[in-house]
Design an enzyme around this catalytic site. Structure first.
Site, mmCIF file in Angstrom:
data_model
loop_
_atom_site.group_PDB
_atom_site.id
_atom_site.type_symbol
_atom_site.label_atom_id
_atom_site.label_comp_id
_atom_site.label_asym_id
_atom_site.label_seq_id
_atom_site.Cartn_x
_atom_site.Cartn_y
_atom_site.Cartn_z
ATOM 1 N N GLY A 1 -11.620 -16.200 -21.408
ATOM 2 C CA GLY A 1 -12.585 -15.803 -20.663
ATOM 3 C C GLY A 1 -11.947 -14.690 -18.815
ATOM 4 O O GLY A 1 -13.089 -14.802 -18.369
ATOM 5 N N LYS A 2 -10.975 -15.441 -18.857
ATOM 6 C CA LYS A 2 -10.270 -14.908 -17.630
ATOM 7 C C LYS A 2 -9.955 -13.619 -17.425
ATOM 8 O O LYS A 2 -10.608 -13.026 -18.152
ATOM 9 C CB LYS A 2 -8.873 -15.889 -17.184
ATOM 10 C CG LYS A 2 -9.099 -17.101 -17.369
ATOM 11 C CD LYS A 2 -9.724 -17.736 -16.600
ATOM 12 C CE LYS A 2 -9.783 -19.501 -16.272
ATOM 13 N NZ LYS A 2 -11.024 -20.331 -14.892
#
Length: 367
Positions: free
Chosen positions: A189-190
């Protein structure tokens, strides 16, 4: 009446779909050469990511927590030492400090940005202080100029926890290029996310990077894979993840620009009681998260839930109030404590549609 489509908090399918063809080629290439650990894609990504961050060196590791722990270990920090870090951060920052045997010294954050306060850091530094960690939270870099003024005066290294700040800048410098070393996470999710866990350390300090690389590869000698100079560990970025990250790195700035556009749209339409976290005038945020402060979070999330809109809280319990770190709660951190009850993260990802942002704002305006 047709119910509006849900708005996800994060849609990785929308993020990764445009890259499908390039990712297919990368998968076939790695499958063809079979070097799933230590393949050529790892070194290529390390070189490219170091250049992107404006640093001389990069070493890929297994995850962001390992990256931070390896930096502290590489600096020789251990039992008897103290590391200053903000109370407002994910627990991984504190876990890394404890993993090397050092003591976390939690300090408060600024009320506008919710990032570590250099004045609080200055007040906390003592004879046992071995490092200061600047956590670049929500996609915005902390005040590294103010922090460096403190750490340089006291002769301690500044370490960047840049897990949420891939591509961010402060006074022109990229995240990763301000401190002695920086730790990055490539959790999916970065802003720069792998297809699993991954991390990296970047630094201009060649000797530090060499120590980290050796430790992360079982303490193996640089001249012989059968000799181990130190007792190390296994923390390596695998070839497939490096190949994915190499492809995504080329589009990172464009993806970050789309995040900025979405946040600006939020700022234009959110109701007055829903206040986005401030941005330092010297900072260029990449908006890993769209964080707002609300007077009644329960009412806000109830409305979002009813509207099929995803949300998160980053983070509802400051580190110094977590049971795992209660023994290190030396002082209250009133800014972080108050903010923990007010913050709310809204949907945000590079592929979020303007209509989706509008709908979130409309639902909140009806609270």
């Amino acid at each position: 009446m047709t119910r509006p489509a849900p708005v996800p908090f994060l849609d990785l399918g929308a993020v990764n779909a445009p890259l499908r063809d390039a990712l297919d080629v990368a998968w076939k290439t790695v499958l063809g050469h079979g070097r799933f650990v230590g393949g050529p894609e790892v070194a290529a990504f390390e070189d490219d990511f170091a250049a992107y961050c404006g640093t001389d060196h990069c070493v890929g590791v297994a995850n962001g927590t390992d990256a931070l722990e390896l930096v502290l270990d590489g600096l020789g920090i251990g039992p008897g030492d103290e590391v200053v870090l903000p109370a407002n951060t994910f627990v991984a920052t504190a876990e890394a400090v404890r993993a090397v045997g050092a003591r976390p010294r939690f300090v408060d954050v600024r009320p506008d940005t919710l990032l570590v306060d250099p004045d609080a850091v200055a007040a906390a530094i003592g004879p046992r202080t071995a490092a200061v960690v600047a956590v670049h939270l929500f996609g915005q870099m902390a005040d590294v100029d103010g922090l460096l003024a403190v750490t340089d005066r006291h002769g301690v290294p500044l370490v960047e926890d840049a897990a949420q700040a891939h591509g961010a800048r402060y006074a022109g410098r990229r995240a990763g290029g301000a401190g002695r070393a920086a730790a990055f996470s490539f959790y999916p999710g970065k802003n720069l996310g792998a297809f699993g866990d991954g991390g990296a350390v970047v630094s201009d300090d060649a000797e530090l990077v060499a120590r980290i690389r050796r430790t992360a590869d079982h303490g193996r000698s640089a001249t012989s894979r059968h000799h181990h100079d130190v007792s190390g560990r296994n923390s390596r970025l695998d070839t497939l993840q490096a190949a994915v990250l190499g492809i995504k790195l080329g589009g990172l700035d464009a993806a970050n620009a789309r995040r900025v556009e979405a946040v600006e749209r939020y700022r234009e339409q959110l109701p007055d009681w829903c206040a986005p976290v401030a941005q330092d005038p010297l900072a260029e945020s990449v908006h890993h998260l769209a964080v707002v402060r609300v007077p009644d979070r329960a009412a806000a999330v109830a409305a979002l839930d009813a509207g099929g809109i995803g949300w998160g809280v980053h983070y509802p319990v400051p580190c110094h109030l977590q049971p795992a770190f209660a023994e290190f709660a030396d002082d209250p951190c009133p800014v972080a404590e108050r903010a923990a009850g007010e913050i709310l993260s809204l949907p945000l990802f590079p592929g979020i549609a303007p209509a989706q942002v509008d709908r979130v704002c409309s639902v909140l305006a009806g609270v």
